[in-house]
Design a protein around this motif. Structure first.
Motif, mmCIF file in Angstrom:
data_model
loop_
_atom_site.group_PDB
_atom_site.id
_atom_site.type_symbol
_atom_site.label_atom_id
_atom_site.label_comp_id
_atom_site.label_asym_id
_atom_site.label_seq_id
_atom_site.Cartn_x
_atom_site.Cartn_y
_atom_site.Cartn_z
ATOM 1 N N TYR A 16 68.458 47.771 10.588
ATOM 2 C CA TYR A 16 69.443 48.713 10.656
ATOM 3 C C TYR A 16 69.579 49.539 9.531
ATOM 4 O O TYR A 16 69.753 48.835 8.072
ATOM 5 C CB TYR A 16 70.882 48.081 10.977
ATOM 6 N N ASP A 17 69.718 50.792 9.170
ATOM 7 C CA ASP A 17 69.982 51.462 7.996
ATOM 8 C C ASP A 17 71.279 52.289 8.074
ATOM 9 O O ASP A 17 71.676 53.435 9.022
ATOM 10 C CB ASP A 17 69.050 52.551 7.848
ATOM 11 N N ILE A 18 72.232 52.092 7.371
ATOM 12 C CA ILE A 18 73.650 52.566 7.281
ATOM 13 C C ILE A 18 73.840 54.076 6.882
ATOM 14 O O ILE A 18 74.559 54.672 7.150
ATOM 15 C CB ILE A 18 74.613 51.708 6.353
ATOM 16 N N LYS A 19 72.571 54.440 6.205
ATOM 17 C CA LYS A 19 72.412 55.603 5.943
ATOM 18 C C LYS A 19 71.795 56.723 7.087
ATOM 19 O O LYS A 19 71.770 57.802 6.889
ATOM 20 C CB LYS A 19 71.530 55.863 4.750
ATOM 21 N N ASN A 20 71.478 56.024 8.053
ATOM 22 C CA ASN A 20 71.003 56.798 9.391
ATOM 23 C C ASN A 20 71.848 56.900 10.303
ATOM 24 O O ASN A 20 72.553 56.075 10.971
ATOM 25 C CB ASN A 20 69.845 55.796 9.835
ATOM 26 N N LYS A 21 72.283 58.219 10.506
ATOM 27 C CA LYS A 21 73.506 58.375 11.331
ATOM 28 C C LYS A 21 73.065 58.080 12.693
ATOM 29 O O LYS A 21 74.115 57.787 13.352
ATOM 30 C CB LYS A 21 73.986 59.982 11.233
ATOM 31 N N GLU A 22 72.095 58.220 13.078
ATOM 32 C CA GLU A 22 71.851 57.763 14.757
ATOM 33 C C GLU A 22 71.863 56.186 14.829
ATOM 34 O O GLU A 22 72.769 55.657 15.627
ATOM 35 C CB GLU A 22 70.148 58.012 15.031
ATOM 36 N N HIS A 23 71.529 55.338 13.667
ATOM 37 C CA HIS A 23 71.901 53.946 13.578
ATOM 38 C C HIS A 23 73.261 53.520 13.536
ATOM 39 O O HIS A 23 73.648 52.913 14.541
ATOM 40 C CB HIS A 23 70.986 53.281 12.488
ATOM 41 N N VAL A 24 74.082 54.270 12.790
ATOM 42 C CA VAL A 24 75.486 54.188 12.941
ATOM 43 C C VAL A 24 76.157 54.420 13.967
ATOM 44 O O VAL A 24 77.035 53.713 14.678
ATOM 45 C CB VAL A 24 76.078 54.784 11.567
ATOM 46 N N ASP A 25 75.844 55.617 14.770
ATOM 47 C CA ASP A 25 76.586 55.998 16.049
ATOM 48 C C ASP A 25 76.249 55.081 17.184
ATOM 49 O O ASP A 25 77.022 54.740 18.015
ATOM 50 C CB ASP A 25 75.967 57.372 16.391
ATOM 51 N N ILE A 26 75.002 54.500 17.226
ATOM 52 C CA ILE A 26 74.688 53.519 18.349
ATOM 53 C C ILE A 26 75.329 52.359 18.059
ATOM 54 O O ILE A 26 76.061 51.783 19.126
ATOM 55 C CB ILE A 26 73.131 53.185 18.181
ATOM 56 N N VAL A 27 75.295 51.845 16.755
ATOM 57 C CA VAL A 27 76.042 50.658 16.615
ATOM 58 C C VAL A 27 77.760 50.726 16.681
ATOM 59 O O VAL A 27 78.130 49.814 17.431
ATOM 60 C CB VAL A 27 75.582 49.927 15.309
ATOM 61 N N ASP A 28 78.050 51.981 16.309
ATOM 62 C CA ASP A 28 79.702 52.189 16.407
ATOM 63 C C ASP A 28 79.853 52.124 18.119
ATOM 64 O O ASP A 28 80.993 51.567 18.553
ATOM 65 C CB ASP A 28 79.948 53.155 15.946
ATOM 66 N N GLY A 29 79.008 52.840 18.770
ATOM 67 C CA GLY A 29 79.112 52.887 20.270
ATOM 68 C C GLY A 29 79.164 51.414 20.903
ATOM 69 O O GLY A 29 79.746 51.372 21.761
ATOM 70 N N VAL A 30 78.161 50.359 20.330
ATOM 71 C CA VAL A 30 78.278 49.382 20.835
ATOM 72 C C VAL A 30 79.587 48.289 20.616
ATOM 73 O O VAL A 30 80.165 47.871 21.479
ATOM 74 C CB VAL A 30 77.129 48.275 20.191
#
Length: 137
Positions: A16-30
């Protein structure tokens, strides 16, 4: 003293890369779709136990030992959920289900989609086991 504490955690992985918007959006969606607080990392969970005065006994991602990846099971369940989605829509429109039923189901479908994506990307695990022990002294 000497008592064990185990917890099964939903955590982000080292991928997981907190600087990667896609990663952040996916985990926030979870998190949003499963009514979770912010999803912590494996390192955060281990640190929290140690900061609380526990000794780390063991920790590992149970999902990595599964014969079938957990996100594959999500994919199968999600197919059936689309039928439920249509049914909740119709029932709500007919007035046989309370207003908001379909919107709630839509939120759950988005959560399932994000769970599946996070598993495929390896950025999240819903199956991280940690065991701590309260020190004898």
């Amino acid at each position: 003293p000497g008592t064990y504490f185990s917890s099964y955690e939903w955590l982000t992985t080292p991928k997981y890369d907190i600087k990667n918007k896609e990663h952040v959006d996916i985990v926030d969606g979870v998190a949003k779709g499963n009514a979770l607080p912010d999803v912590r990392s494996i390192a955060d969970a281990l640190k929290a136990g140690k900061d609380a005065g526990f000794e780390l006994v063991m920790h590992y991602d149970v999902a990595l030992n599964a014969d079938i990846p957990w996100q594959a099971a999500m994919r199968t369940a999600r197919r059936a959920a689309y039928l439920t989605d249509m049914i909740t829509y119709v029932l709500e429109k007919l007035g046989w289900a309370p207003h908001g039923t379909w919107a709630t189901h839509q939120m759950l479908l988005r959560a399932a989609d994000n769970l599946e994506k996070s598993g495929e990307m390896g950025i999240f695990t819903p199956m991280y086991l940690v065991t701590f022990r309260k020190p004898l002294k």
